[in-house]
Design a protein around this motif. Structure first.
Motif, PDB file in Angstrom:
ATOM      1  N   GLN B  77       0.865  -1.140  -0.032  1.00 54.79           N
ATOM      2  CA  GLN B  77       0.069  -0.069   0.151  1.00 54.79           C
ATOM      3  C   GLN B  77       0.871   1.222   0.114  1.00 54.79           C
ATOM      4  O   GLN B  77       2.043   1.256   0.367  1.00 54.79           O
ATOM      5  N   VAL B  78       0.258   2.315  -0.470  1.00 54.76           N
ATOM      6  CA  VAL B  78       0.895   3.758  -0.455  1.00 54.76           C
ATOM      7  C   VAL B  78       1.234   3.981   0.812  1.00 54.76           C
ATOM      8  O   VAL B  78       0.244   3.811   1.923  1.00 54.76           O
ATOM      9  N   GLY B  79       2.582   4.340   1.135  1.00 53.15           N
ATOM     10  CA  GLY B  79       3.073   4.576   2.565  1.00 53.15           C
ATOM     11  C   GLY B  79       3.652   3.490   3.349  1.00 53.15           C
ATOM     12  O   GLY B  79       4.429   3.751   4.352  1.00 53.15           O
ATOM     13  N   ASP B  80       3.751   2.336   2.830  1.00 51.71           N
ATOM     14  CA  ASP B  80       4.815   1.171   3.301  1.00 51.71           C
ATOM     15  C   ASP B  80       5.998   1.486   3.448  1.00 51.71           C
ATOM     16  O   ASP B  80       6.533   1.949   1.925  1.00 51.71           O
ATOM     17  N   ARG B  81       6.886   0.968   4.281  1.00 49.12           N
ATOM     18  CA  ARG B  81       8.224   1.217   4.313  1.00 49.12           C
ATOM     19  C   ARG B  81       8.686  -0.080   3.790  1.00 49.12           C
ATOM     20  O   ARG B  81       8.632  -1.197   4.237  1.00 49.12           O
ATOM     21  N   VAL B  82       9.302  -0.050   2.659  1.00 44.92           N
ATOM     22  CA  VAL B  82       9.906  -1.547   2.075  1.00 44.92           C
ATOM     23  C   VAL B  82      11.234  -1.640   1.744  1.00 44.92           C
ATOM     24  O   VAL B  82      12.071  -0.535   1.460  1.00 44.92           O
ATOM     25  N   MET B  83      11.722  -2.949   1.783  1.00 50.86           N
ATOM     26  CA  MET B  83      13.015  -3.072   1.330  1.00 50.86           C
ATOM     27  C   MET B  83      12.897  -4.063   0.034  1.00 50.86           C
ATOM     28  O   MET B  83      11.826  -4.883  -0.105  1.00 50.86           O
ATOM     29  N   VAL B  84      13.841  -3.557  -0.892  1.00 49.13           N
ATOM     30  CA  VAL B  84      13.691  -4.242  -2.191  1.00 49.13           C
ATOM     31  C   VAL B  84      14.728  -5.137  -2.646  1.00 49.13           C
ATOM     32  O   VAL B  84      15.760  -4.586  -2.766  1.00 49.13           O
ATOM     33  N   PRO B  85      14.555  -6.549  -2.830  1.00 50.65           N
ATOM     34  CA  PRO B  85      15.706  -7.122  -3.131  1.00 50.65           C
ATOM     35  C   PRO B  85      16.357  -6.637  -4.247  1.00 50.65           C
ATOM     36  O   PRO B  85      15.634  -6.150  -5.468  1.00 50.65           O
ATOM     37  N   PHE B  86      17.799  -7.081  -4.875  1.00 51.78           N
ATOM     38  CA  PHE B  86      18.365  -6.296  -5.734  1.00 51.78           C
ATOM     39  C   PHE B  86      17.740  -7.138  -7.088  1.00 51.78           C
ATOM     40  O   PHE B  86      18.003  -6.593  -8.365  1.00 51.78           O
ATOM     41  N   ASN B  87      17.268  -8.350  -6.832  1.00 56.16           N
ATOM     42  CA  ASN B  87      16.690  -9.158  -8.244  1.00 56.16           C
ATOM     43  C   ASN B  87      15.285  -8.622  -8.395  1.00 56.16           C
ATOM     44  O   ASN B  87      14.406  -8.425  -7.533  1.00 56.16           O
ATOM     45  N   ILE B  88      15.184  -8.256  -9.857  1.00 49.16           N
ATOM     46  CA  ILE B  88      13.886  -8.139 -10.253  1.00 49.16           C
ATOM     47  C   ILE B  88      13.117  -9.630 -10.636  1.00 49.16           C
ATOM     48  O   ILE B  88      13.895 -10.235 -11.588  1.00 49.16           O
TER      49      ILE B  88
END
Lengths: 190, 382
Positions: B77-88
């Protein structure tokens, strides 16, 4: 000295290791290691709620792709679409040669250098020309202990090549420009 | 928005770029709050990676806040604090369905031999990266995860690549109790690999590098023995001497394409791009491990062929294991290790550069100045 069936003794026993390293062996059991075995069915599909993903539209014309793929992938990057001479070189690399062919990669590198040269030249016609001093970040040297950081390092001998690789094309470009201008000026004076 | 852009080998700057847009129904736009420079970003910076285009924004290690989501996004959801793996990755191709997220077949039209990676040239799909204020995150329901409340931003950003890659390197070594493990490279990946080797029950962990300040961290943080290869005529002979002339049970290459230690390899592989990088660390790993041992490779190499000592690997009966790390698959276990203090990645952060000074950050990291181990990039901090 003959080699024997026994492995040479380790410097520390397991008990000594456990005493020195509190987290020793917490993943000793391969079952605790997340990628064992390598191929493992992921029941949750990592959050995907589709089996066939939607297809991203091609908004920037036909997207280049490896000829080892059946077709364009459902999702792809649109960061820097192909353009100009470098784009033609790269498109040829993708369309003609598979990833297995060295020509594919050498053409892509050639495309990189052609594009970089063109971008540098075009930048001189803008209000923000390329600046090799700020863009290489060398201004950070002053606050980063440049001498002490390099003292005694085995890579110091080839670090001297970096300025030649970076500045060389600029110096050569400036020399060619200067020689050309001198020739023009002399021709005009005659 | 402000973004780092590539201007040719050894040159980059910060420019105003258009905001990324939703290109696919499962895209999200993430406002980057913290990013990092990875050792493999230096391969792009040095012009080693084919199809690195002018204007490309690097950065595959980043965290942020969800700013916008596409119409099919359900898990964020908009506003979520996320970590993003380097893999797409898509989550549903043959490879993803079996956990090989780094080998996804649905996200990189430019190559079949590598998956999708943020900000890592068009060879990995042509996605701009996270050393910017905003970034497009494809398959937002699959890759990103909400950052747990207890996790610091520094730990979270290091968990997007460096920490999982180091842990994965140890895992690929198939370490059993009492194994002698030698790790080539004392950058953050090598340091995490060395510490992870203890987690997996190694009997002895040795780290090899030439930068004394990093070897000091290997001793204190990774609790390993160290060898400075610059002090020896031939580091392979030293590895044999210290292992009763058998060789190590496991060798981990945590260096990759820009290895130092052999001038010919460095010049041909790194400076003049005649190979996909210098394979000297990999060759040392092959020659230092015992016959029947395992070589794990997590150092990154380019797609151009390398002069690898494959005959030695064959004749020694080695097991060679390698991959780009499927990051999200490592996360549940690594979250436990970080929470329990078994891994303390934020202690390896040495530098923070405002995005506006990212060129200086690359230079300091590339030239290994000022005791740098891990530099972070902070958007909006100028």
């Amino acid at each position: 000295m003959a080699y024997t069936p026994q492995k040479p003794p380790l410097p520390e026993t397991t008990e000594q290791l456990k005493a020195r390293i509190p987290f020793w062996g917490v993943d000793l059991d391969p079952a605790d290691r997340p990628s064992v075995p390598k191929l493992q069915w992921q029941e949750d599909l990592s959050g995907a709620h589709w089996e066939v993903p939607d297809q991203q539209p091609e908004r920037h014309g036909p997207r280049e792709r490896s000829i080892e793929h059946a077709s364009i992938t459902p999702v792809f990057g649109t960061a820097q679409p192909l353009h100009g001479v470098s784009g033609a070189i790269r498109r040829h690399a993708y369309a003609r040669f598979s990833e297995a062919r060295l020509a594919h990669w050498l053409l892509l590198i050639a495309g990189d250098r052609v594009e970089a040269t063109g971008a540098h030249l075009r930048s001189f016609a803008t209000l923000r020309p390329d600046n090799p001093v700020t863009e290489t970040g060398v201004l950070a040297e002053a606050g980063a202990h440049p001498v002490a950081s390099r003292r005694g390092r085995v890579d110091a001998r080839h670090q001297t090549i970096d300025p030649v690789l970076v500045a060389g094309p600029w110096v050569a470009g400036a020399a060619v420009t200067w020689l050309g201008l001198r020739r023009v000026v002399r021709a005009v004076r005659r | 928005m402000r973004a780092m852009v590539y201007r040719g080998p050894y040159k980059l700057r910060v420019e105003e770029k258009d905001l990324p847009t939703i290109e696919h129904p499962n895209d999200a736009i993430v406002r980057v709050t913290l990013a990092a420079i990875c050792g493999s970003d230096l391969h792009l910076y040095h012009g080693l990676m084919p199809d690195t285009r002018i204007g490309h924004t690097f950065g595959h290690e980043f965290i942020g806040v969800v700013e916008q989501v596409g119409p099919s996004v359900e898990n964020l959801q908009v506003g979520d604090r996320v970590m993003v793996p380097f893999n797409i990755f898509c989550g549903t191709c043959w490879f993803c369905a079996r956990g090989l997220y780094s080998n996804c077949h649905n996200v990189n039209p430019n190559a079949t031999a590598v998956g999708g990676i943020y900000g890592y040239s068009h060879t990995t799909g042509g996605y701009d990266g996270g050393q910017a204020e905003y970034v497009r995150v494809p398959f937002a329901d699959v890759g990103p995860v909400r950052i747990p409340d207890w996790m610091s931003d520094e730990d979270a950003v290091l968990l997007t690549d460096a920490v999982p890659t180091g842990y994965f390197g140890a895992q690929l070594g198939e370490i059993v109790e009492g194994d002698v493990v030698v790790v080539f490279g004392a950058g953050i990946v090598g340091l995490v690999a060395a510490r992870s080797a203890w987690l997996m029950g190694a009997g002895r962990v040795i780290v090899v590098d030439h930068l004394e300040y990093r070897l000091e961290t290997a001793r204190s943080w990774a609790k390993a023995e160290t060898f400075n290869f610059a002090e020896y005529d031939d580091i392979v002979v030293e590895m044999k001497k210290t292992t009763g002339h058998l060789g190590a049970d496991v060798a981990i290459d945590a260096v990759g394409a820009e290895a130092d230690g052999n001038l010919l390899m460095h010049l041909s592989g790194v400076k003049f791009k005649l190979q996909g990088g210098s394979p000297i660390a990999l060759n040392w790993a092959i020659d230092s491990v015992r016959k029947g041992g395992t070589v794990s490779v997590v150092g990154a190499y380019g797609p151009i062929p390398n002069m690898v000592k494959f005959g030695d690997a064959l004749n020694k009966g080695l097991t060679l294991r390698m991959n780009q790390t499927p990051v999200k698959r490592q996360w549940p276990r690594l979250f436990e290790h970080v929470r329990n203090g078994h891994l303390t990645p934020s202690e390896l952060v040495t530098h923070r550069f405002p995005l506006e000074h990212v060129a200086e950050g690359y230079h300091v990291f590339s030239a290994k100045l000022d005791g740098v181990i891990k530099p972070l990039v902070v958007p909006g901090a100028a």
